[in-house]
Design a protein around this motif. Structure first.
Motif, mmCIF file in Angstrom:
data_model
loop_
_atom_site.group_PDB
_atom_site.id
_atom_site.type_symbol
_atom_site.label_atom_id
_atom_site.label_comp_id
_atom_site.label_asym_id
_atom_site.label_seq_id
_atom_site.Cartn_x
_atom_site.Cartn_y
_atom_site.Cartn_z
ATOM 1 N N SER A 161 0.758 -0.941 -0.098
ATOM 2 C CA SER A 161 0.485 0.258 0.015
ATOM 3 C C SER A 161 0.440 1.084 -0.417
ATOM 4 C CB SER A 161 -0.926 0.152 0.958
ATOM 5 O OG SER A 161 -1.276 -1.048 1.012
ATOM 6 N N THR A 162 0.287 2.250 -0.028
ATOM 7 C CA THR A 162 0.626 3.670 0.033
ATOM 8 C C THR A 162 0.008 4.568 0.104
ATOM 9 O OG1 THR A 162 0.109 4.336 -2.808
ATOM 10 C CG2 THR A 162 2.175 2.625 -2.456
ATOM 11 N N TYR A 163 1.545 5.408 0.576
ATOM 12 C CA TYR A 163 0.369 7.122 1.373
ATOM 13 C C TYR A 163 1.215 8.427 0.374
ATOM 14 C CZ TYR A 163 -0.237 10.750 4.424
ATOM 15 O OH TYR A 163 -0.567 11.802 4.690
ATOM 16 N N LYS A 164 0.978 9.336 -0.672
ATOM 17 C CA LYS A 164 1.072 10.153 -1.027
ATOM 18 C C LYS A 164 2.487 9.808 -2.435
ATOM 19 C CE LYS A 164 -0.818 13.692 1.289
ATOM 20 N NZ LYS A 164 -0.313 14.843 2.253
ATOM 21 N N GLY A 165 1.908 8.011 -2.803
ATOM 22 C CA GLY A 165 3.409 7.954 -3.387
ATOM 23 C C GLY A 165 4.540 6.746 -2.558
ATOM 24 N N ARG A 166 4.335 7.103 -1.810
ATOM 25 C CA ARG A 166 5.160 6.514 -0.447
ATOM 26 C C ARG A 166 4.622 5.509 0.619
ATOM 27 N NH1 ARG A 166 5.774 10.784 4.106
ATOM 28 N NH2 ARG A 166 7.872 9.061 4.915
ATOM 29 N N PRO A 167 5.915 4.066 0.229
ATOM 30 C CA PRO A 167 4.891 2.630 0.496
ATOM 31 C C PRO A 167 4.972 2.907 1.831
ATOM 32 C CG PRO A 167 7.615 1.960 -0.937
ATOM 33 C CD PRO A 167 7.141 3.766 -0.360
ATOM 34 N N ALA A 168 3.958 1.905 2.618
ATOM 35 C CA ALA A 168 3.613 1.674 3.965
ATOM 36 C C ALA A 168 4.885 0.924 4.134
ATOM 37 C CB ALA A 168 2.393 0.790 4.293
ATOM 38 N N GLY A 169 5.273 1.315 5.155
ATOM 39 C CA GLY A 169 6.586 0.274 6.258
ATOM 40 C C GLY A 169 7.727 2.003 6.051
ATOM 41 N N SER A 170 7.710 2.398 4.938
ATOM 42 C CA SER A 170 8.688 3.808 4.957
ATOM 43 C C SER A 170 8.371 5.121 5.337
ATOM 44 C CB SER A 170 8.945 4.015 3.742
ATOM 45 O OG SER A 170 7.798 4.856 2.784
ATOM 46 N N LEU A 171 6.857 5.622 6.456
ATOM 47 C CA LEU A 171 6.095 6.488 6.541
ATOM 48 C C LEU A 171 5.878 6.854 8.036
ATOM 49 C CD1 LEU A 171 2.783 5.284 5.470
ATOM 50 C CD2 LEU A 171 4.622 7.096 3.832
ATOM 51 N N GLY A 172 7.339 6.391 9.568
ATOM 52 C CA GLY A 172 7.001 6.347 10.041
ATOM 53 C C GLY A 172 8.345 5.859 10.397
ATOM 54 N N ASP A 173 9.027 5.851 11.996
ATOM 55 C CA ASP A 173 10.256 5.841 12.716
ATOM 56 C C ASP A 173 10.390 4.385 12.129
ATOM 57 O OD1 ASP A 173 10.709 8.297 13.153
ATOM 58 O OD2 ASP A 173 9.529 8.579 14.944
ATOM 59 N N LEU A 174 9.410 3.642 13.026
ATOM 60 C CA LEU A 174 9.859 1.751 12.464
ATOM 61 C C LEU A 174 7.968 2.034 12.217
ATOM 62 C CD1 LEU A 174 10.245 2.003 16.450
ATOM 63 C CD2 LEU A 174 11.870 1.387 14.507
ATOM 64 N N ALA A 175 8.257 0.248 11.714
ATOM 65 C CA ALA A 175 6.842 -0.037 11.030
ATOM 66 C C ALA A 175 7.034 -1.499 10.845
ATOM 67 C CB ALA A 175 6.423 -0.129 9.196
ATOM 68 N N ALA A 176 5.702 -2.175 11.369
ATOM 69 C CA ALA A 176 5.713 -3.238 11.940
ATOM 70 C C ALA A 176 4.379 -4.678 10.816
ATOM 71 C CB ALA A 176 4.917 -3.735 12.663
ATOM 72 N N PHE A 177 5.175 -5.667 10.029
ATOM 73 C CA PHE A 177 4.787 -6.242 8.808
ATOM 74 C C PHE A 177 3.882 -7.884 9.577
ATOM 75 C CE2 PHE A 177 6.530 -3.134 6.926
ATOM 76 C CZ PHE A 177 6.082 -2.405 5.353
ATOM 77 N N SER A 178 2.869 -8.012 9.174
ATOM 78 C CA SER A 178 2.411 -9.142 9.492
ATOM 79 C C SER A 178 2.761 -10.269 7.808
ATOM 80 C CB SER A 178 1.174 -9.186 9.446
ATOM 81 O OG SER A 178 0.681 -10.990 10.182
ATOM 82 N N PHE A 179 3.242 -10.970 7.534
ATOM 83 C CA PHE A 179 2.694 -12.616 6.633
ATOM 84 C C PHE A 179 2.278 -13.756 7.944
ATOM 85 C CE2 PHE A 179 7.067 -10.368 6.530
ATOM 86 C CZ PHE A 179 6.562 -9.206 4.928
ATOM 87 N N HIS A 180 1.865 -13.387 8.804
ATOM 88 C CA HIS A 180 0.034 -14.155 8.740
ATOM 89 C C HIS A 180 -0.549 -15.077 7.476
ATOM 90 C CE1 HIS A 180 -3.455 -16.032 10.425
ATOM 91 N NE2 HIS A 180 -2.467 -16.488 12.047
ATOM 92 N N GLU A 181 -1.100 -16.275 7.579
ATOM 93 C CA GLU A 181 -1.811 -16.778 6.635
ATOM 94 C C GLU A 181 -2.971 -16.105 5.959
ATOM 95 O OE1 GLU A 181 -4.741 -20.371 8.025
ATOM 96 O OE2 GLU A 181 -3.107 -21.242 7.608
ATOM 97 N N THR A 182 -3.457 -15.390 7.040
ATOM 98 C CA THR A 182 -4.650 -14.402 7.281
ATOM 99 C C THR A 182 -4.107 -13.176 5.846
ATOM 100 O OG1 THR A 182 -4.299 -12.806 8.564
ATOM 101 C CG2 THR A 182 -5.627 -14.685 8.852
ATOM 102 N N LYS A 183 -2.883 -12.528 5.647
ATOM 103 C CA LYS A 183 -1.833 -11.674 4.849
ATOM 104 C C LYS A 183 -2.258 -11.990 3.365
ATOM 105 C CE LYS A 183 -2.578 -9.607 8.439
ATOM 106 N NZ LYS A 183 -2.722 -10.889 9.476
ATOM 107 N N ASN A 184 -1.966 -11.055 3.139
ATOM 108 C CA ASN A 184 -1.715 -10.881 1.433
ATOM 109 C C ASN A 184 -0.892 -11.856 0.916
ATOM 110 O OD1 ASN A 184 -2.996 -9.268 1.556
ATOM 111 N ND2 ASN A 184 -2.502 -8.129 0.270
ATOM 112 N N VAL A 185 0.667 -11.355 1.896
ATOM 113 C CA VAL A 185 2.063 -12.284 1.122
ATOM 114 C C VAL A 185 1.980 -12.892 2.740
ATOM 115 C CG1 VAL A 185 4.783 -11.690 1.233
ATOM 116 C CG2 VAL A 185 3.467 -10.680 0.103
ATOM 117 N N ILE A 186 2.449 -14.139 2.585
ATOM 118 C CA ILE A 186 2.375 -15.250 3.681
ATOM 119 C C ILE A 186 3.342 -16.404 3.928
ATOM 120 C CG2 ILE A 186 -0.058 -15.046 3.783
ATOM 121 C CD1 ILE A 186 -0.034 -18.060 2.656
ATOM 122 N N SER A 187 3.779 -16.336 5.219
ATOM 123 C CA SER A 187 4.415 -17.393 6.034
ATOM 124 C C SER A 187 4.229 -18.551 6.786
ATOM 125 C CB SER A 187 6.103 -17.045 5.990
ATOM 126 O OG SER A 187 5.873 -15.832 7.155
ATOM 127 N N GLY A 188 2.790 -18.530 6.774
ATOM 128 C CA GLY A 188 2.162 -19.274 7.641
ATOM 129 C C GLY A 188 2.006 -18.317 9.765
#
Length: 385
Positions: A161-188
């Motif tokens: 996802s993006t905000y004003k052309g910048r990807p999520a994960g680059s917008l704050g000092d820190l960012a946390a992502f999930s790859f749980h099986e319910t997400k788009n990109v997964i690893s279980g």
């Protein structure tokens, strides 16, 4: 009757080949070949300064809380309409989650409520990107800057996802992502922490490696490694990372396929929305989502519950989402609410999620037909307000 689940994990590329390759490489513990490749690819996809794959998004949020230097009595502002891991990470440091309301249109944290909740004890803002659409990060960054706060993205749902052309994960000092099986990109199970504040990068490595400077040792920067800080074992094993890397390689294709499903739902339900029978998701200005979720908002809890039951009777799983954390037993014990959080309560009572996964395919038409049939049987006078 065959059932259409809310989510179904899928193989999308070289998952099995990479798992075999990981075994043959002879290292199954963390920070091996595939973990490092995942770190590099996440940095590329998010345009973040540093990425560290973790065993879960929960782990990434806990690392973020440690990096915020939270101490007992400190406060962190966050929405109540989120998963428990967001608040747990704060409570585990002895700090107090301060829940504020969400914007009724975007369902993201309301910056005006954040500003009003800041006190001398506030140390950070945890902004959740609900349904993959980034929060109003410019407004939040302005508040964080004015009060010397760390701004953390809970981007569990927002890879791509993006905000004003910048990807999520680059917008704050820190960012946390999930790859749980319910997400788009997964690893279980799986997650990642991205770090954009230079002063936090080395410590993030140390925290992730049980509080040791092992990463510096591997790079040859010290002649031995030792315990230098608090931390835990936040790394995934190589089998998880090899599966994840195969998914990350085709993230663009996964996003494209899910957005096509999102658009089909939106198109199909626009007439119902125009007739006042429900409300569709609102795409916040200057943002793009990744098709992670499609939800509908009903007139009231009774209508939502009736629709959910009707869908289940017809073989479609369409549940509600979060129970507000401020109303949960642990929420009442460990946190406080700033304001009445009326919007949060209303959204929780009236939101329903529809099946959304890469291989949904033609079954989406069955989901659409059942929702449409449900409303065709309802009195015309009952409209969404």
């Amino acid at each position: 009757m065959s059932k259409i689940p809310l989510n179904r994990p899928s193989l999308v590329g070289n998952e099995m080949n990479y798992i075999l390759d990981a075994v043959q490489r002879g290292q199954l513990s963390g920070d091996g070949y595939y973990t490092q490749r995942c770190n590099a690819l996440i940095e590329e996809l998010t345009q973040s300064s540093k990425a560290l794959v973790t065993h879960s998004c929960t782990a990434a949020l806990e690392m973020a809380a440690i990096l915020c230097n939270l101490e007992p009595g400190d406060e962190v502002i966050l929405p109540s309409f989120t998963f428990v891991s967001t608040a747990n990470a704060i409570v585990l440091r002895g700090a107090v989650p301060v829940f504020v309301d969400i914007d009724p249109s975007t369902l993201n944290i309301d910056p005006a409520c954040v500003e009003d909740a800041v006190t001398e004890r506030t140390r950070a803002i945890f902004a959740v990107h609900y349904a993959s659409f980034p929060a109003d990060m410019d407004a939040l960054a302005k508040i964080a800057g004015a009060h010397d706060l760390i701004l953390v993205e809970d981007a569990a749902q927002a890879l791509g996802s993006t905000y004003k052309g910048r990807p999520a994960g680059s917008l704050g000092d820190l960012a946390a992502f999930s790859f749980h099986e319910t997400k788009n990109v997964i690893s279980g199970e799986g997650g990642a922490l991205t770090v954009n504040k230079p002063s936090l990068m080395e410590r993030a490595e140390i925290i992730r490696e049980k509080g040791t400077n092992r990463s510096r040792f591997i790079r040859g920067e010290v002649d031995k490694y030792t315990w230098v800080d608090i931390g835990s074992s936040y790394l995934p094993g190589e089998l998880i990372s090899s599966f994840l890397y195969a998914q990350l390689e085709v993230e663009t294709d996964i996003t494209k396929r899910r957005l096509s499903l999102f658009d089909r739902y939106y198109e199909a339900f626009t007439p119902l929305a125009e007739n006042g029978l429900l409300r569709l998701p609102v795409v916040p200005p200057h943002t793009t989502g990744n098709g992670h979720m499609f939800y509908l908002l009903m007139e009231d809890a009774e209508t939502r519950n009736e629709l959910s039951s009707y869908m289940r009777e017809n073989g479609v799983i369409a549940p509600f989402h979060y129970i507000p954390l401020h109303s949960a037993p642990a929420g009442r014990k460990f946190s406080r609410a700033h304001g009445d959080l009326a919007v949060t309560d209303k959204i929780s009572d009236t939101l329903i999620r529809l099946p959304m996964f890469v291989d949904l395919g033609a079954d989406i038409e069955m989901v659409i037909d059942h929702v449409t049939d449900f409303f065709s049987q309802r009195p015309a006078s009952r409209t969404f307000t």
